[in-house]
Design a protein around this motif. Sequence first.
Motif, PDB file in Angstrom:
ATOM      1  N   ASN A   1     -50.988 -35.899 -22.061  1.00 29.10           N
ATOM      2  CA  ASN A   1     -51.709 -35.912 -20.783  1.00 29.10           C
ATOM      3  C   ASN A   1     -51.590 -37.264 -20.082  1.00 29.10           C
ATOM      4  OD1 ASN A   1     -53.326 -36.863 -22.982  1.00 29.10           O
ATOM      5  ND2 ASN A   1     -55.143 -36.779 -21.684  1.00 29.10           N
ATOM      6  N   HIS A   2     -51.465 -38.346 -20.852  1.00 33.36           N
ATOM      7  CA  HIS A   2     -51.280 -39.662 -20.246  1.00 33.36           C
ATOM      8  C   HIS A   2     -49.879 -39.798 -19.647  1.00 33.36           C
ATOM      9  CE1 HIS A   2     -54.724 -41.716 -22.722  1.00 33.36           C
ATOM     10  NE2 HIS A   2     -55.092 -40.592 -22.133  1.00 33.36           N
TER      11      HIS A   2
ATOM     12  N   LYS B   1     -49.418 -40.790 -15.406  1.00 27.66           N
ATOM     13  CA  LYS B   1     -48.651 -41.938 -14.914  1.00 27.66           C
ATOM     14  C   LYS B   1     -47.180 -41.611 -14.665  1.00 27.66           C
ATOM     15  CE  LYS B   1     -51.017 -46.149 -16.343  1.00 27.66           C
ATOM     16  NZ  LYS B   1     -50.833 -47.418 -17.073  1.00 27.66           N
ATOM     17  N   ASN B   2     -46.781 -40.364 -14.857  1.00 29.73           N
ATOM     18  CA  ASN B   2     -45.368 -39.996 -14.709  1.00 29.73           C
ATOM     19  C   ASN B   2     -44.468 -40.850 -15.603  1.00 29.73           C
ATOM     20  OD1 ASN B   2     -45.341 -37.892 -12.458  1.00 29.73           O
ATOM     21  ND2 ASN B   2     -46.513 -39.549 -11.509  1.00 29.73           N
ATOM     22  N   LEU B   3     -44.886 -40.982 -16.864  1.00 30.88           N
ATOM     23  CA  LEU B   3     -44.148 -41.798 -17.816  1.00 30.88           C
ATOM     24  C   LEU B   3     -43.089 -40.968 -18.535  1.00 30.88           C
ATOM     25  CD1 LEU B   3     -47.084 -43.770 -19.498  1.00 30.88           C
ATOM     26  CD2 LEU B   3     -45.720 -44.426 -17.515  1.00 30.88           C
ATOM     27  N   THR B   4     -42.077 -41.666 -19.038  1.00 29.53           N
ATOM     28  CA  THR B   4     -41.027 -41.040 -19.847  1.00 29.53           C
ATOM     29  C   THR B   4     -40.919 -41.788 -21.164  1.00 29.53           C
ATOM     30  OG1 THR B   4     -39.760 -40.418 -17.881  1.00 29.53           O
ATOM     31  CG2 THR B   4     -38.591 -40.418 -19.987  1.00 29.53           C
ATOM     32  N   VAL B   5     -40.991 -41.074 -22.288  1.00 31.60           N
ATOM     33  CA  VAL B   5     -40.761 -41.655 -23.603  1.00 31.60           C
ATOM     34  C   VAL B   5     -39.435 -41.110 -24.124  1.00 31.60           C
ATOM     35  CG1 VAL B   5     -41.602 -41.919 -25.962  1.00 31.60           C
ATOM     36  CG2 VAL B   5     -43.226 -41.825 -24.059  1.00 31.60           C
ATOM     37  N   MET B   6     -38.551 -42.000 -24.537  1.00 30.18           N
ATOM     38  CA  MET B   6     -37.225 -41.576 -24.986  1.00 30.18           C
ATOM     39  C   MET B   6     -36.850 -42.289 -26.282  1.00 30.18           C
ATOM     40  SD  MET B   6     -35.011 -43.466 -21.964  1.00 30.18           S
ATOM     41  CE  MET B   6     -35.966 -42.662 -20.683  1.00 30.18           C
TER      42      MET B   6
END
Length: 319
Positions: free
Chosen positions: A245-246, A250-255
């Motif tokens: 949900n976080h 924040k429109n984050l990307t984890v790669m």
Amino acid sequence: MQALHLTSHSAAPALTALPVPAPGPGQLRLRIHACGLNFADLLMIKGSYQDTPALPFTLGMEVAGIVDALGPGPSGPAPGTRVAVYGGHGGLAEYGCFDAARALPLPDSMGFDAAAAFQIAYGTSHLALAHRARLSAGETLLVLGAAGGVGLTAVEIGHAMGARVIACARGAARLEAARAAGADHLIDAETDDIRAACKDLGGADVVYDPVGGAQFTAAFRACRPEARILTIGFASGDVPQIPANHLLVKNLTVMGLYWGGYLSFAPDVLTGSLATLLDWAAQGRITPRAHHSYPLERATEGLDLLRTRQSTGKIVVTM
């Protein structure tokens, strides 16, 4: 020949006398001069690395030396050529046989110690920052574990790419090494609030994380909108759980980035990255170096330095 050999995941590796191997089809035999140590070597000893070979085997993922002989089949660099090779294992020995197609001829200016410290650490950081995160000049890069073997290269490469680099490491000496590599701002992981310190500097566009655990959580909370978070490894031993949900808010990307995996599904991406880095080294844009060196008979001391996270930069073993 002498080799640091592992026969059981419940026993320590030991220096062992083995026959000098003969190169098979498509292989070269290398007279090894130096071998880089990596956190993955420690995982292989325990049997928990994703590419752990079948027992028994010789440790050592990346090497540099002189081509000694070629096996039958496709040709490789001629005997006498100075090369670096990523073999995955077999490097902590006086000789080793490796896939000839993986051999990188070395520029005259690069010594064996630097070449053995080069491929995985610099290759990981370059692929992560340039290929995965698409780091742009002027963006802010937060590097966790910034004085470790890969972290220090991320600082150097981020600086070379024109980013503003925030380096996070433990203690003044390690932070000074990060400053020397090109860091613009320093955060002491022992005493500073990582989240607050990073947010005071405006937050991060890209996070480079080989540590995991609480440092990941702090960096995650210090990200700017549309930030990219690179998971490189989990030296803390704690694999973080990511609140999806976080990511949304924040429109984050984890790669993720597993450098060695590119050999199986996109080898041209990896070899192209290494070619770029060798060119940068020849131009003086980066300066690969070994920060700690041990002879083969003391290789386990180098592994212990890596295990206790007391090293600054890259550790190599020389033959």
